[in-house]
Design an enzyme around this catalytic site. Structure first.
Site, PDB file in Angstrom:
ATOM      1  N   THR A  83       0.823  -1.216   0.000  1.00 20.67           N
ATOM      2  CA  THR A  83       0.000   0.000   0.000  1.00 20.67           C
ATOM      3  C   THR A  83       0.854   1.262   0.000  1.00 20.67           C
ATOM      4  OG1 THR A  83      -1.498  -1.271   1.405  1.00 20.67           O
ATOM      5  CG2 THR A  83      -1.982   1.063   1.132  1.00 20.67           C
ATOM      6  N   VAL A  84       1.870   1.293   0.884  1.00 17.78           N
ATOM      7  CA  VAL A  84       2.655   2.519   1.033  1.00 17.78           C
ATOM      8  C   VAL A  84       3.493   2.797  -0.212  1.00 17.78           C
ATOM      9  CG1 VAL A  84       4.522   3.624   2.334  1.00 17.78           C
ATOM     10  CG2 VAL A  84       2.698   2.409   3.545  1.00 17.78           C
TER      11      VAL A  84
ATOM     12  N   LYS B  33       9.418   1.284  11.474  1.00 12.37           N
ATOM     13  CA  LYS B  33       9.756   1.692  12.845  1.00 12.37           C
ATOM     14  C   LYS B  33      10.572   0.624  13.564  1.00 12.37           C
ATOM     15  CE  LYS B  33       5.862   1.488  12.060  1.00 12.37           C
ATOM     16  NZ  LYS B  33       4.454   1.479  11.625  1.00 12.37           N
TER      17      LYS B  33
ATOM     18  N   GLY C 245      -9.597  -3.402   7.280  1.00  9.71           N
ATOM     19  CA  GLY C 245      -8.200  -3.204   6.873  1.00  9.71           C
ATOM     20  C   GLY C 245      -7.395  -2.350   7.838  1.00  9.71           C
TER      21      GLY C 245
ATOM     22  N   GLU D 171      -3.928  -6.004  11.263  1.00  9.74           N
ATOM     23  CA  GLU D 171      -3.310  -7.148  10.597  1.00  9.74           C
ATOM     24  C   GLU D 171      -4.032  -8.444  10.990  1.00  9.74           C
ATOM     25  OE1 GLU D 171      -0.414  -6.774   8.726  1.00  9.74           O
ATOM     26  OE2 GLU D 171      -0.397  -4.619   9.084  1.00  9.74           O
TER      27      GLU D 171
ATOM     28  N   ASP E 228       4.020  -1.744  18.566  1.00  6.06           N
ATOM     29  CA  ASP E 228       4.116  -0.691  17.542  1.00  6.06           C
ATOM     30  C   ASP E 228       4.315   0.674  18.203  1.00  6.06           C
ATOM     31  OD1 ASP E 228       3.424   0.169  14.572  1.00  6.06           O
ATOM     32  OD2 ASP E 228       2.218   1.434  15.886  1.00  6.06           O
TER      33      ASP E 228
ATOM     34  N   LYS F  51       7.719   3.292  18.191  1.00  3.90           N
ATOM     35  CA  LYS F  51       7.631   4.724  17.866  1.00  3.90           C
ATOM     36  C   LYS F  51       8.116   5.579  19.031  1.00  3.90           C
ATOM     37  CE  LYS F  51       3.923   3.949  14.537  1.00  3.90           C
ATOM     38  NZ  LYS F  51       2.452   3.758  14.391  1.00  3.90           N
TER      39      LYS F  51
ATOM     40  N   GLY G 110      -2.386   4.715   7.112  1.00  9.97           N
ATOM     41  CA  GLY G 110      -2.936   4.665   5.764  1.00  9.97           C
ATOM     42  C   GLY G 110      -1.871   4.866   4.711  1.00  9.97           C
TER      43      GLY G 110
END
Lengths: 423, 423
Positions: B15-16, B107, B189, B192, B203, B207, B305
């Site tokens: 996606t990215v 990250k 979506g 995961e 996560d 960060k 996103g």
């Protein structure tokens, strides 16, 4: 990368540069850790060298000869916090021409002469940094210089004048008149003896010119900003806004349609809890940016005062020590085309004094006939009606105000303000 | 400054990187204007070259040989959006050693190996940029890298995981259980197939390690973050919080006492309208920074996103095209000393099921006896009591919970959460 000290010379020793000097002298270790080399204060130019200061400058040279300081061989970066363009402009020209980096907190000299000074800096291989000029401690320009570089930015909204923030709050919640609120702001040191730069929107217009210049890549003529200060905002409007769950703020707004920029500074109705800038009160400043990949980005912080302004100035000094002229780029030469007010659109808040009759219905009908959507009509216990419109061309709304003012059922249009965000 | 094109190679085309490729290919003029030179896509490494893609890459080389791409002579910058450390770490090592700049949205690899990769980048005179790794389109790291350089930063609070934001909102306002909310997030979506990295706080911890590393100047061992995910947050607690005008968010927090950093990721009660991060909902992320000159700085934006993450990635590509390795500095080598949980302090929200008797009074007395201030006690219509405490050492509060749990008037401590900000 140089490891020799970066030698700093200050122009002016008012509130901001006193805080800058204190930080450089008293937090040398912190600055060296961040910069990768020492930062040392070497000279200060002031008007009156005899005046007693609140700061112990030790061995630092204090001189009245600013022209000599800006070209001194012992100085690497000139930090200006005098303000205005005279005698600042020739001093900054001389500093850049002598190969000194320049850091300034002066929005006016950059808004008016940033293109010339930027080109001069490029020519002499030095940097011209002015992070403090728009938003003090709020790194608004950073958003455009080092973030959002892949985004197409479509609009910027900013609350960037703390004096009008304070005055409008004193009028709204405090019930003071404009003159009383200004006097209170002066008493507390939030307003100048001559408050017109803030009250008439010049200060916000200078900052908007900087923001739009960095966001859209070109020089902005500050005289083309559609500018309206807060002199005709009344306590009644602030209280009506408060009853409606809204705030009235001096909002700076820029929008980009791909080829032209629309620019305005004006008192604007913002819905509390709806518009993210509605709650940016007191000495806080904020900027709201819309762009195509990132969506909505909001940055708020302290936008006035000696320490917060020094925060941004010292940051620019540290970045200059760390990177020199690298990573700095001037705003591209050439002016942005500014959209005429006729092409801009807005939603409006209109307060009307009725002279009897079905004023709400008649005004609504007239607005709808001209293609101005009516969002709501509020009658008050008195003889007043408040109308909120949807978005329409500014010129259509202005013409409609003239028509309303001359309607038999209307005594007078008491106020017409733009409404921020989507209605 | 180079005016030849910056040649980009992508690792991964999910996606990215699909959004990154689209921007580079379809907005070439915008990127060239911002970068001062063209940015061109030259190669893409994917696992399965046969797979149909949503993007027309034209003449761009698509290969399964990532190891060849990262050392290819035709590439200047490698853009990684695969995620995780395997096979990413050796690929990034090889790219840096081959003199390629690296941009990554990953990250985990930076939190775990950023010190090694940063040193490698310095050695080879290239830059390692990862603006997307903390907060996607929210330029959180920028606040520490290019702003606040003269400030002594004392604390950071961040909402930096959109999945838990979404899940907690679905549980609170939607009344879903944790499992139902996770299933809903997966369906849309937002989560995961294996949601544990988000749900268990990893996560956010990655960060936080990046934010604290940049803010306080050193490597942070992510395994030393006091970490608690949202698995034991119940729908009942979210609804109780809502009744109290509060939100429960997975909050990442770091504080600096001048020599040691305190680090935590945990579900935290935030007062709506009081704590600036309480309203950072859905896919929005935000960071709140306290520092001595600037005061409070708040930055919010879109934290998840494809497009928002691509916003930050493409920005890093543009900055790399514009500045090369200039203006980039690695986080200083050496680890920050992490404060043990025993030395940290917090305020707490405690929900207790009573087994009868004056449970509120007895619990309050016990807490006061141990030096834990009691701010408020709320009895509910059921057999529950909610106690809000003031600030006390984490270890004292933990011990007090054990004591409360064993009190005769108490059936069970149902929940204990930290409270963010000042109580």
């Amino acid at each position: 990368m140089s490891t020799s000290p970066l030698r700093v010379g200050l122009l002016g020793l008012g509130t901001v540069n006193t805080a800058v000097a204190q930080r450089v002298v008293q937090h040398a270790q912190l600055l060296e850790a961040h910069a990768g080399r020492p930062v040392v204060l070497r000279g200060v130019a002031v008007r009156d060298t005899a005046r007693q200061r609140d700061i112990d400058l030790g061995e630092v040279i204090v001189t009245a000869d600013a022209a000599a300081l800006v070209t001194a061989e012992t100085i690497d970066v000139i930090v200006e916090a005098i303000g205005g363009t005279d005698p600042v402009l020739p001093l900054l020209r001389a500093a850049l021409a002598a190969g000194k980096h320049v850091v300034t907190a002066n929005k006016e000299v950059i808004a008016r002469h940033g293109d010339e000074l930027g080109a001069l800096a490029v020519k002499h291989g030095v940097a011209l940094r002015y992070g403090a000029a728009a938003g003090a401690a709020v790194p608004m320009l950073e958003l455009f210089d080092n973030a959002l570089g892949g985004d197409d930015i479509t609009s910027i909204d900013a609350i960037c004048n703390s004096t009008t923030n304070f005055v409008l709050e004193q009028m709204g919640r405090g019930g003071l008149t404009l003159d009383q609120a200004i006097a209170e702001a002066q008493r507390l040191g939030f307003a100048e003896a001559d408050p017109s730069t803030d009250i008439d929107g010049w200060d916000a217009a200078f900052k908007l010119a900087l923001l739009a210049g960095h966001a859209f890549g070109g020089h902005v003529d500050v005289d083309l900003v559609r500018r309206r200060g807060i002199r005709d905002v009344t306590t009644a409007d602030l209280q009506r806004a408060d009853e409606m769950g809204c705030a009235i703020k001096l909002l700076a707004h820029a929008a980009w349609d791909g080829s032209r920029v629309s620019l305005s500074v004006q008192p604007t109705l913002l819905v509390r809890g709806g518009h993210p800038l509605a709650s940016v009160d007191g000495s806080r400043n904020g900027v709201l940016v819309q762009s195509d990949l990132a969506g909505t980005t909001l940055l708020t912080g302290t936008g006035a005062g000696g320490d917060p302004t020094a925060s941004a100035v010292v940051n620019d000094i540290v970045i200059t020590a760390r990177d020199g002229a690298a990573g700095w780029r001037p705003v591209p030469q050439g002016s942005l085309e500014v959209m005429s007010a006729d092409d801009a659109e807005c939603a409006a808040y209109v307060r009307i004094r009725s002279s009897g009759g079905a004023v709400g219905d008649e005004v609504a009908q007239m607005l709808e006939d001209r293609g101005v959507p009516v969002v709501s009509i509020m009658m008050s216990a008195t003889d007043e009606v408040v109308v909120l419109t949807g978005t329409a061309p500014v010129s259509v709304i202005a013409n409609a105000m003239d028509t309303i003012d001359s309607m038999p059922v209307v005594d007078r249009v008491l106020a017409c303000l733009e409404v921020g965000g989507k209605v």
